[in-house]
Design a protein around this motif. Structure first.
Motif, PDB file in Angstrom:
ATOM      1  N   GLY A 145       0.785  -1.243   0.000  1.00  0.00           N
ATOM      2  CA  GLY A 145       0.000   0.000   0.000  1.00  0.00           C
ATOM      3  C   GLY A 145       0.806   1.276   0.000  1.00  0.00           C
ATOM      4  N   PHE A 146       2.104   1.209  -0.347  1.00  0.00           N
ATOM      5  CA  PHE A 146       2.917   2.423  -0.343  1.00  0.00           C
ATOM      6  C   PHE A 146       2.676   3.262  -1.589  1.00  0.00           C
ATOM      7  N   ASP A 147       2.913   4.563  -1.448  1.00  0.00           N
ATOM      8  CA  ASP A 147       2.646   5.539  -2.495  1.00  0.00           C
ATOM      9  C   ASP A 147       3.902   6.234  -3.017  1.00  0.00           C
ATOM     10  N   PHE A 148       5.024   6.061  -2.330  1.00  0.00           N
ATOM     11  CA  PHE A 148       6.231   6.845  -2.610  1.00  0.00           C
ATOM     12  C   PHE A 148       7.441   5.964  -2.329  1.00  0.00           C
ATOM     13  N   LEU A 149       8.468   6.062  -3.181  1.00  0.00           N
ATOM     14  CA  LEU A 149       9.699   5.288  -2.990  1.00  0.00           C
ATOM     15  C   LEU A 149      10.911   6.205  -3.074  1.00  0.00           C
ATOM     16  N   LYS A 150      11.654   6.277  -1.967  1.00  0.00           N
ATOM     17  CA  LYS A 150      12.976   6.922  -1.971  1.00  0.00           C
ATOM     18  C   LYS A 150      13.997   5.841  -2.289  1.00  0.00           C
ATOM     19  N   TYR A 151      14.874   6.106  -3.266  1.00  0.00           N
ATOM     20  CA  TYR A 151      15.746   5.061  -3.806  1.00  0.00           C
ATOM     21  C   TYR A 151      17.192   5.520  -3.729  1.00  0.00           C
ATOM     22  N   GLY A 185      -2.223  -1.101 -12.205  1.00  0.00           N
ATOM     23  CA  GLY A 185      -2.882   0.203 -12.262  1.00  0.00           C
ATOM     24  C   GLY A 185      -2.465   1.146 -11.147  1.00  0.00           C
ATOM     25  N   THR A 186      -1.535   0.729 -10.308  1.00  0.00           N
ATOM     26  CA  THR A 186      -1.041   1.592  -9.223  1.00  0.00           C
ATOM     27  C   THR A 186       0.480   1.560  -9.203  1.00  0.00           C
ATOM     28  N   THR A 187       1.063   2.613  -8.700  1.00  0.00           N
ATOM     29  CA  THR A 187       2.512   2.643  -8.569  1.00  0.00           C
ATOM     30  C   THR A 187       2.929   3.673  -7.541  1.00  0.00           C
ATOM     31  N   LEU A 188       4.221   3.938  -7.459  1.00  0.00           N
ATOM     32  CA  LEU A 188       4.768   4.829  -6.448  1.00  0.00           C
ATOM     33  C   LEU A 188       5.451   6.016  -7.116  1.00  0.00           C
ATOM     34  N   ILE A 189       5.383   7.180  -6.474  1.00  0.00           N
ATOM     35  CA  ILE A 189       6.225   8.299  -6.880  1.00  0.00           C
ATOM     36  C   ILE A 189       7.675   7.910  -6.606  1.00  0.00           C
ATOM     37  N   PHE A 190       8.557   8.183  -7.565  1.00  0.00           N
ATOM     38  CA  PHE A 190       9.934   7.701  -7.528  1.00  0.00           C
ATOM     39  C   PHE A 190      10.869   8.876  -7.264  1.00  0.00           C
ATOM     40  N   SER A 191      11.634   8.807  -6.174  1.00  0.00           N
ATOM     41  CA  SER A 191      12.540   9.886  -5.786  1.00  0.00           C
ATOM     42  C   SER A 191      13.960   9.351  -5.689  1.00  0.00           C
ATOM     43  N   LEU A 192      14.856   9.850  -6.546  1.00  0.00           N
ATOM     44  CA  LEU A 192      16.244   9.397  -6.554  1.00  0.00           C
ATOM     45  C   LEU A 192      17.029  10.024  -5.415  1.00  0.00           C
ATOM     46  N   CYS A 193      17.827   9.207  -4.760  1.00  0.00           N
ATOM     47  CA  CYS A 193      18.754   9.713  -3.747  1.00  0.00           C
ATOM     48  C   CYS A 193      20.164   9.397  -4.220  1.00  0.00           C
ATOM     49  N   GLU A 194      20.577  10.096  -5.289  1.00  0.00           N
ATOM     50  CA  GLU A 194      21.879   9.845  -5.909  1.00  0.00           C
ATOM     51  C   GLU A 194      22.833  10.927  -5.432  1.00  0.00           C
ATOM     52  N   TRP A 195      23.026  10.976  -4.124  1.00  0.00           N
ATOM     53  CA  TRP A 195      23.726  12.044  -3.441  1.00  0.00           C
ATOM     54  C   TRP A 195      25.137  12.270  -3.979  1.00  0.00           C
ATOM     55  N   GLY A 196      25.521  13.559  -3.891  1.00  0.00           N
ATOM     56  CA  GLY A 196      26.899  13.917  -4.173  1.00  0.00           C
ATOM     57  C   GLY A 196      27.213  14.159  -5.633  1.00  0.00           C
ATOM     58  N   TRP A 197      26.216  14.029  -6.519  1.00  0.00           N
ATOM     59  CA  TRP A 197      26.479  14.238  -7.938  1.00  0.00           C
ATOM     60  C   TRP A 197      25.530  15.311  -8.450  1.00  0.00           C
ATOM     61  N   SER A 198      26.000  16.558  -8.467  1.00  0.00           N
ATOM     62  CA  SER A 198      25.111  17.645  -8.859  1.00  0.00           C
ATOM     63  C   SER A 198      24.698  17.558 -10.318  1.00  0.00           C
ATOM     64  N   HIS A 199      25.424  16.758 -11.139  1.00  0.00           N
ATOM     65  CA  HIS A 199      25.027  16.617 -12.541  1.00  0.00           C
ATOM     66  C   HIS A 199      23.834  15.691 -12.715  1.00  0.00           C
ATOM     67  N   VAL A 200      23.342  15.102 -11.623  1.00  0.00           N
ATOM     68  CA  VAL A 200      22.236  14.156 -11.738  1.00  0.00           C
ATOM     69  C   VAL A 200      21.016  14.791 -12.401  1.00  0.00           C
ATOM     70  N   TRP A 201      20.841  16.100 -12.254  1.00  0.00           N
ATOM     71  CA  TRP A 201      19.675  16.756 -12.841  1.00  0.00           C
ATOM     72  C   TRP A 201      19.667  16.638 -14.352  1.00  0.00           C
ATOM     73  N   LEU A 202      20.826  16.419 -14.979  1.00  0.00           N
ATOM     74  CA  LEU A 202      20.864  16.337 -16.431  1.00  0.00           C
ATOM     75  C   LEU A 202      20.025  15.187 -16.959  1.00  0.00           C
ATOM     76  N   TRP A 203      19.905  14.121 -16.139  1.00  0.00           N
ATOM     77  CA  TRP A 203      19.133  12.971 -16.611  1.00  0.00           C
ATOM     78  C   TRP A 203      18.028  12.557 -15.662  1.00  0.00           C
ATOM     79  N   GLY A 204      18.047  13.080 -14.419  1.00  0.00           N
ATOM     80  CA  GLY A 204      17.046  12.662 -13.440  1.00  0.00           C
ATOM     81  C   GLY A 204      15.632  12.941 -13.885  1.00  0.00           C
ATOM     82  N   ALA A 205      15.443  14.040 -14.617  1.00  0.00           N
ATOM     83  CA  ALA A 205      14.090  14.416 -15.021  1.00  0.00           C
ATOM     84  C   ALA A 205      13.474  13.421 -15.990  1.00  0.00           C
ATOM     85  N   GLN A 206      14.281  12.531 -16.546  1.00  0.00           N
ATOM     86  CA  GLN A 206      13.724  11.533 -17.448  1.00  0.00           C
ATOM     87  C   GLN A 206      12.744  10.596 -16.735  1.00  0.00           C
TER      88      GLN A 206
END
Length: 434
Positions: A145-151, A185-206
């Motif tokens: 029954g979870f709605d959100f995943l920190k990864y 038909g259900t899933t979780l909001i996906f939140s990346l915890c790829e700490w320490g790499w400020s360039h992650v935004w270049l591809w995280g939005a995918q």
């Protein structure tokens, strides 16, 4: 809100099929930054289902749910150290005997429920990671029954095992979440915890609702200022369905002063970061609670018309685009549903006056005077013509303003052009002002 009807597909689950992606965008899930609570900074591994439910009750009692904090998220250490004989990840039989009961209780209280896993062999605290179990774990989290995943990003497999770059490492779970979404038909909001790499935004939005841009936050000013410095260079990455994650809110933790805590909260909110409280709510002061509950600041974070972050228009102490973790950019602005937002940060160790010309912001029109609303004092502070000065801003303090057009500026002002335009200020006959 009714949380028992979990028939949504979150946008941040991966590079989905065209049909699934379209559903994600039109149903609005994941459009705005998540607001809520994460247990790690206050409790680390010392968590159980009783503490989580009590925290949710505090959030209701203190009015945090009412102003938008509607997620309660587990972090590391909720699992057994070993998987089942068939490979399923299992919750700790003593501390979390029934995850489904936990999520049902959170939903009944009015909250979404979040869980944590890792892209490697193990989590950062040594519990089972999801590598090579991505779809199996995604299905387990959905069934609970979870709605959100920190990864997270610990225990990375050797190269000859993973044979992926950083994108592919996270894409594995994004694809798994998409597959589970297709099946259930259900899933979780996906939140990346790829700490320490400020360039992650270049591809995280995918494929992610948000992506961490820096290391773990600490409840002290040098950590806050360093993170502000990091985000100042990548504000363009933020829009609906994807945003820079500056880590949790340390409001009420450590030795942050009241003014530093206000700056911390203001920056996180106005750059449209997720707002996840990381404080022990049993001991938080009313003064710190009042920061978290500033509805005028929250309204900018949750703006339904503009999804973009505010951005620096002048660094201030340093030349523009200077990387300085101690003295980050001071002058910021951006559009909002209710006007142009300005944020001024005093990065010095003593009070200071902060001044700017209105047209330094690209969102301000020349020749117009602007009404000024202070988003912390909640007062209307007259009209600004051409410039504005915030007087005696406390050390490490912040000013947050909302400016709106209030008619033409007074006639006959000299010089006839303001700010940077002065060097090219020209009459219709070609005469330059000097």
């Amino acid at each position: 809100m009714t949380l028992s009807m979990r028939t949504f597909v979150a946008v941040a689950v991966g590079i989905l099929s065209a049909a699934t992606s379209a559903n994600a965008i039109t149903n609005g899930v994941g459009k705005l930054p998540v607001m809520g609570y994460n247990a790690w900074n206050a409790f680390a591994c010392n968590v159980n289902d009783t503490l989580i439910i009590q925290t949710a009750k505090y959030m209701k009692e203190y009015g945090l749910l009412d102003v938008g904090y509607n997620h309660v998220n587990l972090d590391d250490c909720w699992a057994m150290k070993n998987r089942s004989s068939t490979g399923e990840v299992m919750s700790d039989s003593i501390r979390f005997p029934s995850m489904k009961k936990l999520t049902d209780q959170l939903h009944a209280l009015g909250f979404y429920a979040g869980i944590y896993s890792d892209s490697g062999w193990f989590t950062c605290a040594g519990y089972p990671g999801s590598f090579m179990h991505e779809e199996q774990d995604a299905m387990t989290f959905q069934s609970w029954g979870f709605d959100f995943l920190k990864y997270d990003n610990c225990a990375i497999p050797f190269d000859d095992i993973i044979r992926e770059g950083m994108v592919g490492k996270y894409q594995r779970m994004a694809d798994a979440l998409a597959a589970v979404a297709k099946k259930t038909g259900t899933t979780l909001i996906f939140s990346l915890c790829e700490w320490g790499w400020s360039h992650v935004w270049l591809w995280g939005a995918q494929f992610s609702h948000s992506w961490r841009i820096d290391g773990d936050i600490a409840p002290q000013w040098n950590s806050i200022s360093s993170i502000i410095n990091s985000v100042s260079f990548i504000t363009q990455a933020t829009n609906y369905y994807g945003r820079n994650d500056l880590d949790m809110l340390e409001i009420g933790n450590g030795n942050l002063t009241y003014d530093e805590a206000k700056t911390h909260f203001t920056v996180w909110a106005l750059v449209k970061a997720p707002l996840l409280i990381g404080t022990n709510l049993a001991t938080i002061s009313q003064e710190m609670l009042s920061i978290l509950k500033n509805q005028e600041i929250i309204a900018v974070n949750q703006d339904p018309i503009y999804g973009t972050s505010i951005s620096p228009f002048r660094w201030g102490i340093n030349p523009d685009w200077t990387y300085d973790a101690t003295h980050p950019a001071q002058y910021w602005s951006g559009p909002s549903e209710k006007g142009t937002v300005f944020m001024l940060i005093n990065t010095l160790n003593e009070p200071a006056n902060l001044s700017f010309n209105l047209t330094e912001s690209p969102w301000i029109r020349a020749g117009i005077q602007y009404s000024v609303r202070d988003l912390w004092t909640h007062t209307n502070n007259g009209t600004a013509v051409r410039s504005f000065t915030a007087m005696n801003v406390p050390a490490h303090g912040v000013v947050a303003l909302l400016l709106n057009e209030d008619g033409n500026e007074p006639a006959g002002l000299v010089p006839p052009c303001a700010g940077e335009a002065l060097s090219q200020c020209t009459a219709q006959d070609g005469t330059k002002y000097s």
